[in-house]
Design a protein around this motif. Sequence first.
Motif, PDB file in Angstrom:
ATOM      1  N   ILE A  33      49.021 101.711 -88.347  1.00 38.15           N
ATOM      2  CA  ILE A  33      48.455 103.070 -88.388  1.00 38.15           C
ATOM      3  C   ILE A  33      48.712 103.785 -87.061  1.00 38.15           C
ATOM      4  CG2 ILE A  33      46.230 104.328 -88.371  1.00 38.15           C
ATOM      5  CD1 ILE A  33      47.145 103.558 -91.222  1.00 38.15           C
ATOM      6  N   SER A  34      48.538 103.060 -85.974  1.00 38.51           N
ATOM      7  CA  SER A  34      48.784 103.658 -84.656  1.00 38.51           C
ATOM      8  C   SER A  34      50.228 104.135 -84.550  1.00 38.51           C
ATOM      9  CB  SER A  34      48.484 102.611 -83.577  1.00 38.51           C
ATOM     10  OG  SER A  34      48.816 103.113 -82.313  1.00 38.51           O
ATOM     11  N   GLU A  35      51.163 103.355 -85.094  1.00 38.33           N
ATOM     12  CA  GLU A  35      52.572 103.741 -85.052  1.00 38.33           C
ATOM     13  C   GLU A  35      52.867 104.956 -85.930  1.00 38.33           C
ATOM     14  OE1 GLU A  35      53.802 102.798 -82.450  1.00 38.33           O
ATOM     15  OE2 GLU A  35      55.353 101.334 -82.920  1.00 38.33           O
ATOM     16  N   VAL A  36      52.121 105.109 -87.011  1.00 43.43           N
ATOM     17  CA  VAL A  36      52.304 106.314 -87.840  1.00 43.43           C
ATOM     18  C   VAL A  36      51.872 107.544 -87.035  1.00 43.43           C
ATOM     19  CG1 VAL A  36      51.719 107.501 -89.992  1.00 43.43           C
ATOM     20  CG2 VAL A  36      51.971 105.014 -89.989  1.00 43.43           C
ATOM     21  N   PHE A  37      50.794 107.396 -86.264  1.00 43.39           N
ATOM     22  CA  PHE A  37      50.372 108.521 -85.418  1.00 43.39           C
ATOM     23  C   PHE A  37      51.431 108.834 -84.352  1.00 43.39           C
ATOM     24  CE2 PHE A  37      46.206 108.125 -87.330  1.00 43.39           C
ATOM     25  CZ  PHE A  37      45.698 109.413 -87.247  1.00 43.39           C
ATOM     26  N   ARG A  38      52.172 107.813 -83.916  1.00 45.91           N
ATOM     27  CA  ARG A  38      53.176 108.025 -82.859  1.00 45.91           C
ATOM     28  C   ARG A  38      54.437 108.716 -83.379  1.00 45.91           C
ATOM     29  NH1 ARG A  38      57.702 105.194 -80.671  1.00 45.91           N
ATOM     30  NH2 ARG A  38      57.521 103.533 -82.216  1.00 45.91           N
ATOM     31  N   CYS A  39      54.930 108.284 -84.533  1.00 46.23           N
ATOM     32  CA  CYS A  39      56.303 108.636 -84.948  1.00 46.23           C
ATOM     33  C   CYS A  39      56.381 109.767 -85.977  1.00 46.23           C
ATOM     34  CB  CYS A  39      56.979 107.410 -85.548  1.00 46.23           C
ATOM     35  SG  CYS A  39      57.289 106.164 -84.325  1.00 46.23           S
ATOM     36  N   SER A  40      57.443 110.544 -85.851  1.00 45.55           N
ATOM     37  CA  SER A  40      57.674 111.639 -86.811  1.00 45.55           C
ATOM     38  C   SER A  40      58.229 111.107 -88.135  1.00 45.55           C
ATOM     39  CB  SER A  40      58.669 112.636 -86.223  1.00 45.55           C
ATOM     40  OG  SER A  40      59.884 111.968 -85.914  1.00 45.55           O
ATOM     41  N   HIS A  41      58.957 109.991 -88.071  1.00 42.22           N
ATOM     42  CA  HIS A  41      59.653 109.470 -89.248  1.00 42.22           C
ATOM     43  C   HIS A  41      59.247 108.022 -89.536  1.00 42.22           C
ATOM     44  CE1 HIS A  41      61.958 113.045 -88.616  1.00 42.22           C
ATOM     45  NE2 HIS A  41      62.783 112.778 -89.626  1.00 42.22           N
ATOM     46  N   LEU A  42      59.122 107.705 -90.813  1.00 41.23           N
ATOM     47  CA  LEU A  42      58.798 106.349 -91.223  1.00 41.23           C
ATOM     48  C   LEU A  42      59.881 105.874 -92.187  1.00 41.23           C
ATOM     49  CD1 LEU A  42      55.126 107.031 -92.500  1.00 41.23           C
ATOM     50  CD2 LEU A  42      55.880 106.866 -90.128  1.00 41.23           C
ATOM     51  N   VAL A  43      60.173 104.575 -92.100  1.00 40.81           N
ATOM     52  CA  VAL A  43      60.936 103.927 -93.172  1.00 40.81           C
ATOM     53  C   VAL A  43      60.007 102.896 -93.769  1.00 40.81           C
ATOM     54  CG1 VAL A  43      62.864 102.380 -93.720  1.00 40.81           C
ATOM     55  CG2 VAL A  43      63.211 104.299 -92.137  1.00 40.81           C
ATOM     56  N   MET A  89      44.546 103.293 -76.929  1.00 40.35           N
ATOM     57  CA  MET A  89      43.763 104.514 -77.186  1.00 40.35           C
ATOM     58  C   MET A  89      44.120 105.085 -78.546  1.00 40.35           C
ATOM     59  SD  MET A  89      43.870 106.876 -73.869  1.00 40.35           S
ATOM     60  CE  MET A  89      42.950 108.153 -74.689  1.00 40.35           C
ATOM     61  N   ARG A  90      45.442 105.084 -78.809  1.00 38.25           N
ATOM     62  CA  ARG A  90      45.915 105.643 -80.085  1.00 38.25           C
ATOM     63  C   ARG A  90      45.430 104.790 -81.254  1.00 38.25           C
ATOM     64  NH1 ARG A  90      50.844 104.318 -80.124  1.00 38.25           N
ATOM     65  NH2 ARG A  90      51.711 105.842 -78.689  1.00 38.25           N
ATOM     66  N   ARG A  91      45.455 103.458 -81.066  1.00 39.05           N
ATOM     67  CA  ARG A  91      45.006 102.575 -82.151  1.00 39.05           C
ATOM     68  C   ARG A  91      43.506 102.789 -82.404  1.00 39.05           C
ATOM     69  NH1 ARG A  91      43.689  96.829 -83.118  1.00 39.05           N
ATOM     70  NH2 ARG A  91      43.546  96.451 -80.881  1.00 39.05           N
ATOM     71  N   TYR A  92      42.759 102.958 -81.320  1.00 40.37           N
ATOM     72  CA  TYR A  92      41.326 103.230 -81.459  1.00 40.37           C
ATOM     73  C   TYR A  92      41.130 104.578 -82.175  1.00 40.37           C
ATOM     74  CZ  TYR A  92      36.479 104.146 -80.311  1.00 40.37           C
ATOM     75  OH  TYR A  92      35.143 104.434 -80.415  1.00 40.37           O
ATOM     76  N   TYR A  93      41.792 105.609 -81.665  1.00 43.93           N
ATOM     77  CA  TYR A  93      41.640 106.940 -82.263  1.00 43.93           C
ATOM     78  C   TYR A  93      42.068 106.935 -83.729  1.00 43.93           C
ATOM     79  CZ  TYR A  93      42.176 111.705 -83.647  1.00 43.93           C
ATOM     80  OH  TYR A  93      42.045 112.871 -84.367  1.00 43.93           O
ATOM     81  N   GLY A  94      43.292 106.438 -83.966  1.00 44.95           N
ATOM     82  CA  GLY A  94      43.880 106.540 -85.302  1.00 44.95           C
ATOM     83  C   GLY A  94      43.027 105.872 -86.363  1.00 44.95           C
ATOM     84  N   ASN A  95      42.543 104.696 -86.057  1.00 44.13           N
ATOM     85  CA  ASN A  95      41.816 103.913 -87.049  1.00 44.13           C
ATOM     86  C   ASN A  95      40.351 104.284 -87.156  1.00 44.13           C
ATOM     87  OD1 ASN A  95      43.680 101.601 -88.136  1.00 44.13           O
ATOM     88  ND2 ASN A  95      44.189 101.858 -85.967  1.00 44.13           N
ATOM     89  N   ILE A  96      39.771 104.782 -86.079  1.00 48.36           N
ATOM     90  CA  ILE A  96      38.326 104.993 -86.095  1.00 48.36           C
ATOM     91  C   ILE A  96      37.963 106.472 -86.228  1.00 48.36           C
ATOM     92  CG2 ILE A  96      36.261 104.752 -84.607  1.00 48.36           C
ATOM     93  CD1 ILE A  96      37.509 101.949 -83.952  1.00 48.36           C
ATOM     94  N   VAL A  97      38.738 107.326 -85.598  1.00 49.09           N
ATOM     95  CA  VAL A  97      38.426 108.759 -85.629  1.00 49.09           C
ATOM     96  C   VAL A  97      39.468 109.534 -86.448  1.00 49.09           C
ATOM     97  CG1 VAL A  97      37.788 110.741 -84.157  1.00 49.09           C
ATOM     98  CG2 VAL A  97      37.519 108.434 -83.264  1.00 49.09           C
ATOM     99  N   GLY A  98      40.622 108.873 -86.714  1.00 55.26           N
ATOM    100  CA  GLY A  98      41.793 109.556 -87.255  1.00 55.26           C
ATOM    101  C   GLY A  98      41.571 110.407 -88.488  1.00 55.26           C
ATOM    102  N   LYS A  99      40.647 109.991 -89.320  1.00 55.59           N
ATOM    103  CA  LYS A  99      40.395 110.737 -90.561  1.00 55.59           C
ATOM    104  C   LYS A  99      39.841 112.142 -90.282  1.00 55.59           C
ATOM    105  CE  LYS A  99      37.656 110.250 -94.813  1.00 55.59           C
ATOM    106  NZ  LYS A  99      38.767 110.342 -95.757  1.00 55.59           N
ATOM    107  N   TYR A 100      39.248 112.308 -89.104  1.00 53.20           N
ATOM    108  CA  TYR A 100      38.472 113.532 -88.849  1.00 53.20           C
ATOM    109  C   TYR A 100      39.185 114.525 -87.921  1.00 53.20           C
ATOM    110  CZ  TYR A 100      35.149 110.467 -91.038  1.00 53.20           C
ATOM    111  OH  TYR A 100      34.549 109.607 -91.938  1.00 53.20           O
TER     112      TYR A 100
END
Length: 399
Positions: free
Chosen positions: A300-310, A194-205
Amino acid sequence: MHCTREVTKDIIWVGGNDRRLALFENLFPIPDGVSYNSYVILDEKTAVMDTVDASITRQFIENVEHALGGRKLDYLVINHMEPDHCATIGELLRIHPELTLVGNEKTFRLISQFYDIDMEGRTLAVKEGDTLCLGKHTLHFVFAPMVHWPEVMMAYEESEKILFAADAFGSFGAHNGALFSDEVADAKAELPEMRRYYGNIVGKYGPQVQAVLKKAAGLDIAVICPLHGLIWRGDFGWVLEAYDKWSKYEPEEKSVVVFYASMYGDTQNAAEILAGMLAQEGVKGIRVYDVSKTHVSYLISEVFRCSHLVMAAPTYNNGLYPAMENLLTDMAALNLQNRTVGLIANGSWAPQSGKIMDAKLSAMKNMRVLDGTVTLRSSLKEEQTEELAALCRQIVESL
Ligand SMILES: Cc1cc2nc3c(=O)[nH]c(=O)nc-3n(C[C@H](O)[C@H](O)[C@H](O)COP(=O)(O)O)c2cc1C
């Protein structure tokens, strides 16, 4: 043979699955296929709620005709004009020339752009807040512009408290027999797709999704019928909460995702050591990805999940390694924001990747790049492990 399910006595699911398609939008891998949902409402008047992708036309038509049971079709409600939901409009019109197309001004403009359909005298244009009475069932139209196309609207059916939500609350993945969220063993297992769908397709909005969530908050919703994925029934508050977080660009978890790019393994080595240090410090939910190997939609889905990135990448022709550049370009295009990022750079003669990643992240909204980018000159040396440990400490302290 028809393959339909009752949503309620008078509302029939008439969609279908495609497990052959490799790439959704010719872009996103769908290893578990995709479903296209469509619904027939039976009342004094009959209505179809959106159609389906051309790939499942035959199944769809059989389903609709079975659901109608020989009755004429009065309305086709078009909540969304993307071709994976409207490819069969022409087919339905050929079988039911008497039907009225229900949409808004933008819907009809898009129909005429995509197809050569004679709509003269066959349209009913609705505006925000308009209703369409079918008998016992009444549809209330709630506009959702740019979630994720301009013409998108939702329809709330008041007697059965059902929201026909267009692409919102949808997911990748074909149905596995279960059509409703309360028919699967663990509906929350759907969250990553769901997150991968949202993040990549709707995420910009995000702001547009926030606007529609505010409208939805005023409705008493018992069932959500999206155009892809499970129908939400029972305990689905967590789905709305996830949408609320994602559309505010708030992370779902205080955790770290490590993205590395590497040709010879040295940038990977530093990324793995840092990930291990973070785990040793008690950080849970860490995931490590090779950006050359994993499709960017999962990243991209993982960026939506996590507070921190390396983000760890080598320099390449005085620029950034292409697969990492691609991820950062996608993050910027999808309006990603509000994350804390630690960087590892690499280069054998003139390392540039750290500076480039920093500049790209700084151009996004509320991205905090931690001080102390660790810059390797080919490989990590013993004396540099303290720099990695310092980056680890900064991440842990800011979690
Ligand atoms: C095609 C190519 C272009 C490169 N361009 C640069 C460069 O412009 N500047 C630099 O310092 N290193 C450059 N490098 C070297 C790598 O960045 C360097 O060897 C790095 O340590 C590789 O890390 P890895 O072991 O994680 O693959 C280049 C390497 C390749 C293969």
